[in-house]
Design an enzyme around this catalytic site. Structure first.
Site, mmCIF file in Angstrom:
data_model
loop_
_atom_site.group_PDB
_atom_site.id
_atom_site.type_symbol
_atom_site.label_atom_id
_atom_site.label_comp_id
_atom_site.label_asym_id
_atom_site.label_seq_id
_atom_site.Cartn_x
_atom_site.Cartn_y
_atom_site.Cartn_z
ATOM 1 N N SER A 183 0.838 -1.204 0.000
ATOM 2 C CA SER A 183 0.000 0.000 0.000
ATOM 3 C C SER A 183 0.876 1.259 0.000
ATOM 4 O O SER A 183 1.709 1.425 -0.897
ATOM 5 C CB SER A 183 -0.957 -0.042 1.194
ATOM 6 O OG SER A 183 -1.968 0.934 1.081
ATOM 7 N N ASP A 270 -9.530 -4.990 -4.926
ATOM 8 C CA ASP A 270 -8.956 -3.987 -4.028
ATOM 9 C C ASP A 270 -9.713 -2.678 -4.217
ATOM 10 O O ASP A 270 -9.674 -2.074 -5.290
ATOM 11 C CB ASP A 270 -7.474 -3.797 -4.343
ATOM 12 C CG ASP A 270 -6.746 -2.945 -3.308
ATOM 13 O OD1 ASP A 270 -7.402 -2.112 -2.655
ATOM 14 O OD2 ASP A 270 -5.524 -3.111 -3.173
ATOM 15 N N HIS A 309 -7.724 -5.509 -0.164
ATOM 16 C CA HIS A 309 -6.527 -4.668 -0.095
ATOM 17 C C HIS A 309 -5.394 -5.280 0.737
ATOM 18 O O HIS A 309 -4.232 -4.990 0.480
ATOM 19 C CB HIS A 309 -6.891 -3.305 0.490
ATOM 20 C CG HIS A 309 -5.742 -2.343 0.545
ATOM 21 N ND1 HIS A 309 -5.057 -1.931 -0.588
ATOM 22 C CD2 HIS A 309 -5.140 -1.712 1.593
ATOM 23 C CE1 HIS A 309 -4.094 -1.088 -0.235
ATOM 24 N NE2 HIS A 309 -4.124 -0.952 1.064
#
Length: 334
Positions: A183, A270, A309
């Site tokens: 991320s 995601d 995610h």
């Protein structure tokens, strides 16, 4: 007036009262909606906090000094100083094969294990689930996160990562050292690897999990921006304010200065960092001249797996993916 007429009049009054309340609520919502972009524009530091979200800790009451409380019984917590007087918290998780031997051991023992044949992953803000795959995992909280001191910035986060990487490199001999970002950590990871490549000492490999191209494109695509995305002046109110804070995380530029194998992992479902941003970064990396001759691989995970995610680490295929990508040059110790 008849009772029927009085009742009808009472109903009309109630409807008018409800309509008035609804109008006041709508007015307040409109004022809040308009005020938020104005406040952010006038106070850019608020936007920086929204990018880093370092003030949020979930769960809040976790004691980072005790990784054992999180089920990590083969993890050592310690602190380092990337700058004099500034401490950051670090976790070192040894491979699962060593968990019995790790019980009750201190920092010296954990440091000594780095001389084993197990490869090492410097994990930039992710969980340590990969330890079961036969790797040492070293992760840390950037300054301003968790129980680390200081305040966050893109430059400081990259500096902290470089400090930890250099310390690990000094402790290792020929043991492979990989960089894994997740991320926001993918932006830190490409910043770090670009610095390493610029000085002629690239890492053994770079792994990017749920990456984006740059922070402006990610902010435009983030679910939080949905209610403002089509507001006239969205870029000026929100995205330009990010740039004012000197926050770029330009992985799309960094891949043109990176010269090591790159593996990108992304789930199709995601919703935080859209799948298409990871795919776009892969296409840019595969066309990069600096990555010519290096392995660049993209692994998608179908929506049916529901990894979203942050659950790619649950994939039973992950050990094989890593072995195929890393194992040829650096076989995983058993």
């Amino acid at each position: 007036m008849t009772s029927w007429g009085a009742s009808e009049q009472s109903c009309v009054h109630r409807e008018l009262g409800l309509l008035g309340k609804l109008k006041r609520i709508m007015l307040w919502l409109f004022l809040v909606y308009v005020s938020v972009p104005v406040i952010i524009k006038l106070c850019p530091s608020i936007q920086a906090k929204l990018v880093f979200l370092n003030f949020m800790r979930m769960p809040y009451f976790i004691d980072l000094k005790r990784p054992l409380d999180q089920g990590l019984n083969h993890t050592h917590n310690f602190y380092l100083e990337p700058e004099p007087g500034l401490k950051i918290g670090v976790w070192h998780t040894v491979p699962a094969q060593m968990w019995r031997e790790a019980q009750g051991k201190g920092g010296d023992w954990y440091d000594s294990t780095l001389s084993s044949t197990h490869p090492v992953i410097l994990y930039l803000h992710g969980n340590a689930g990969t330890s079961s795959l036969g790797y040492h995992v070293v992760t840390f909280d950037y300054r301003g996160w968790g129980d680390s001191e200081g305040s966050p910035s893109e430059g400081a986060m990259t500096t902290d990562a470089l400090f930890i990487y250099d310390r690990l490199k000094r402790q290792l001999d020929q043991t492979p050292l990989y960089i894994w970002g997740h991320s926001l950590g993918t932006g830190v990871a490409t910043n770090l690897v670009r610095r390493l490549c610029d000085r002629g000492s690239p890492p053994d490999s770079l792994i990017l999990e749920s990456p984006f191209t740059n922070i402006r494109e990610e902010a435009r695509s983030h679910p939080f921006s949905m209610v403002y995305r089509y507001l006239p002046g969205f870029d000026w109110f929100f995205l330009d304010t990010i740039t004012v804070n000197n926050i770029r995380f330009a992985s799309d530029e960094n891949v043109n200065h990176i010269s090591c194998p790159v593996l990108i992992l992304h789930a199709e479902d995601d919703s935080v960092v859209p799948f298409y941003l990871g795919k776009k970064l892969y296409h840019l990396a595969s066309q990069s001249k600096s990555l010519s001759g290096h392995k660049v691989q993209f692994v998608p995970f179908p929506s049916s797996l529901a990894y979203k995610h942050k659950f790619i680490y649950r994939s039973p295929e992950l050990p094989n993916i890593l072995s195929d990508f890393l194992g040829t040059a650096h076989p995983i110790a058993q």
